[in-house]
Design a protein around this motif. Sequence first.
Motif, PDB file in Angstrom:
ATOM      1  N   VAL A 325       0.858  -1.176   0.000  1.00  7.61           N
ATOM      2  CA  VAL A 325       0.000   0.000   0.000  1.00  7.61           C
ATOM      3  C   VAL A 325       0.897   1.229   0.000  1.00  7.61           C
ATOM      4  N   GLU A 326       0.855   1.962  -1.070  1.00  5.29           N
ATOM      5  CA  GLU A 326       1.699   3.145  -1.152  1.00  5.29           C
ATOM      6  C   GLU A 326       1.150   4.230  -0.230  1.00  5.29           C
ATOM      7  N   VAL A 327       2.007   4.774   0.577  1.00  4.02           N
ATOM      8  CA  VAL A 327       1.620   5.847   1.482  1.00  4.02           C
ATOM      9  C   VAL A 327       1.865   7.172   0.767  1.00  4.02           C
ATOM     10  N   ALA A 328       0.772   7.839   0.433  1.00  2.00           N
ATOM     11  CA  ALA A 328       0.906   9.106  -0.302  1.00  2.00           C
ATOM     12  C   ALA A 328       1.496  10.167   0.613  1.00  2.00           C
ATOM     13  N   VAL A 343       3.989   6.990   8.130  1.00  2.59           N
ATOM     14  CA  VAL A 343       5.393   6.734   7.819  1.00  2.59           C
ATOM     15  C   VAL A 343       6.240   7.003   9.055  1.00  2.59           C
ATOM     16  N   LEU A 344       7.397   6.337   9.117  1.00  8.78           N
ATOM     17  CA  LEU A 344       8.458   6.743  10.039  1.00  8.78           C
ATOM     18  C   LEU A 344       9.293   7.811   9.341  1.00  8.78           C
ATOM     19  N   LYS A 345       9.595   8.886  10.023  1.00 12.17           N
ATOM     20  CA  LYS A 345      10.351   9.971   9.412  1.00 12.17           C
ATOM     21  C   LYS A 345      11.469  10.406  10.345  1.00 12.17           C
ATOM     22  N   LEU A 364      10.023   5.997   5.769  1.00 13.42           N
ATOM     23  CA  LEU A 364       9.802   4.558   5.598  1.00 13.42           C
ATOM     24  C   LEU A 364       8.364   4.274   5.984  1.00 13.42           C
ATOM     25  N   GLY A 365       7.595   3.734   5.047  1.00 16.90           N
ATOM     26  CA  GLY A 365       6.174   3.487   5.279  1.00 16.90           C
ATOM     27  C   GLY A 365       5.922   2.369   6.267  1.00 16.90           C
ATOM     28  N   PHE A 366       4.778   2.451   6.962  1.00 17.84           N
ATOM     29  CA  PHE A 366       4.408   1.408   7.913  1.00 17.84           C
ATOM     30  C   PHE A 366       4.253   0.055   7.225  1.00 17.84           C
ATOM     31  N   GLY A 367       3.790   0.058   5.970  1.00 19.87           N
ATOM     32  CA  GLY A 367       3.645  -1.210   5.256  1.00 19.87           C
ATOM     33  C   GLY A 367       4.960  -1.939   5.073  1.00 19.87           C
ATOM     34  N   ASP A 368       6.062  -1.183   4.986  1.00 15.58           N
ATOM     35  CA  ASP A 368       7.381  -1.803   4.852  1.00 15.58           C
ATOM     36  C   ASP A 368       7.827  -2.478   6.141  1.00 15.58           C
TER      37      ASP A 368
END
Length: 533
Positions: A325-328, A343-345, A364-368
Amino acid sequence: MVHVVSETGGRKGKDYCILYNPQWAHLPHDLGKASLLQLRDWTASVLCSPPDLPAKGFSNQIPLVARGNCTFYEKVRLAQGGGARGLLIVSKETLVPPGGNKTQYDEIGIPVALLSHKDMLDIFKSFGRAVRVALYAPGEPMLDYNMVIIFVMAVGTVALGGYWAGSRDVRKRCMKHKRDDGPEKQEDEAVDVTPVMICVFVVMCCSMLVLLYYFYDQLVYVIIGIFCLSSSTGLYSCLSPLVQRLPLGRCRVPNNSLPYFHKRPRVSMLLLALLCLAVSVVWGVFRNEDQWAWILQDALGVAFCLYMLKTIRLPTFKSGNSIMVEVATGPSDSATHEKLPMVLKVPRLNASPLALCDRPFSLLGFGDILVPGLLAAYCHRFDIQVQSSRVYFVACTVAYGIGLLVTFMALALMQRGQPALLYLVPCTLVTSCALALWRRELGMFWTGSGFAKDVPQSPWAPPSADDPQPQKDSDTSLPRPPPGEELAKCPPPPEQPPEVSVPEETGAGAPPQEPVSPVGCTPEPTSLVGASA
């Protein structure tokens, strides 16, 4: 970059971001090799025709003109003909590289770049109208030090979440007989991933992405609100085991008929819930503070990921399809300038000018984290099932770390954002399957709970009324733990009499004994976690 200093001295110079095309003319990489030239404010003109030129031209100056009405080539050709040493075009729109064709590139010998209207206002407000500027293009470092922080957070979350999920599932197997009669629930129920759930999840994600594309400025606040609620729940779930062990705040609320409060929760747990909610509210209010709000967002994000890894469970390996799921990050022309918080930023830690020109954070997105984390949790449960000393869990976690390093290498080589799951999923899947194949457990690893339905009862388990005969040695294919070992992992509940014990000695010549276990906490047939009895 454009380095601005005041002609009258005073404050130190300041850098601003510009977007240029090196095919027009190259800029020096070192500021010391760039020439300081006078900036000529000519923004009242768009510089599209010869009458727009000043009477004396732009001798050894860099004119600042407005964007529009003609091509970049027409503007820079007139500026070069007027004696300019460069051209800055002020844009109120999104910055784009000023383009042209090969013939135009060969004809022009001065650099041309776009400067945002907001930066132009800041230049004149900070330095006045009499300023000198130097144009240069510093080299970018391949990687930033913040990648180390992201690596530690991501791998640590996957490892801790996978370990917690497996240990929690084993505890639930041993405490399965306990009823939830107390004022507080012992454990939250896990949710098994099913094909129907995956299909619904994909449809919902695709629908949300389409809606965000057309109604981003409205729905972004809905996503922020959902993140505040879910992250505060995750933070409470992570901290509650620690708070429950504290000797303070053990008193409970008085008897009442209010919803939830009629269970008489502990005062310390109520205070923890208020604290978690307050943390998420503070982030929601100050979410756009770049100096420190990212710390709260990362803490809430890690807690949310741990809660999801503990709650969502893969019953079989074959149900763990890769769902990306792409995090826009939000459109650049958004009226609200809000960003989705999924996301983690971490801010850039080096002195790179990219912090001015591009996003000053690595994301880095949560889905990753969640998608490979579900596999790590499954591996840990499978380790406990087959008593493999956590080799699957360790191998999957190490493979996740290697996949993340490969992602960073691709980021450094391509100098653009990377879909991390493109590297993480193959690393974790191939490693887990290869290990299962090498240990000759691929069938068991693949079928998961489906395999448990076919697993015969182990010979050391107590005989049931329906099957009084003990299992034969040839009927089992799983490794057998020593007698009493599984019983040792299933401690009696505290309310049972202390005299209940487990036989300590069994030998080859000893008569078979049925182990005594409190309140039906009997060893179960060997089966994968999540299987139906």
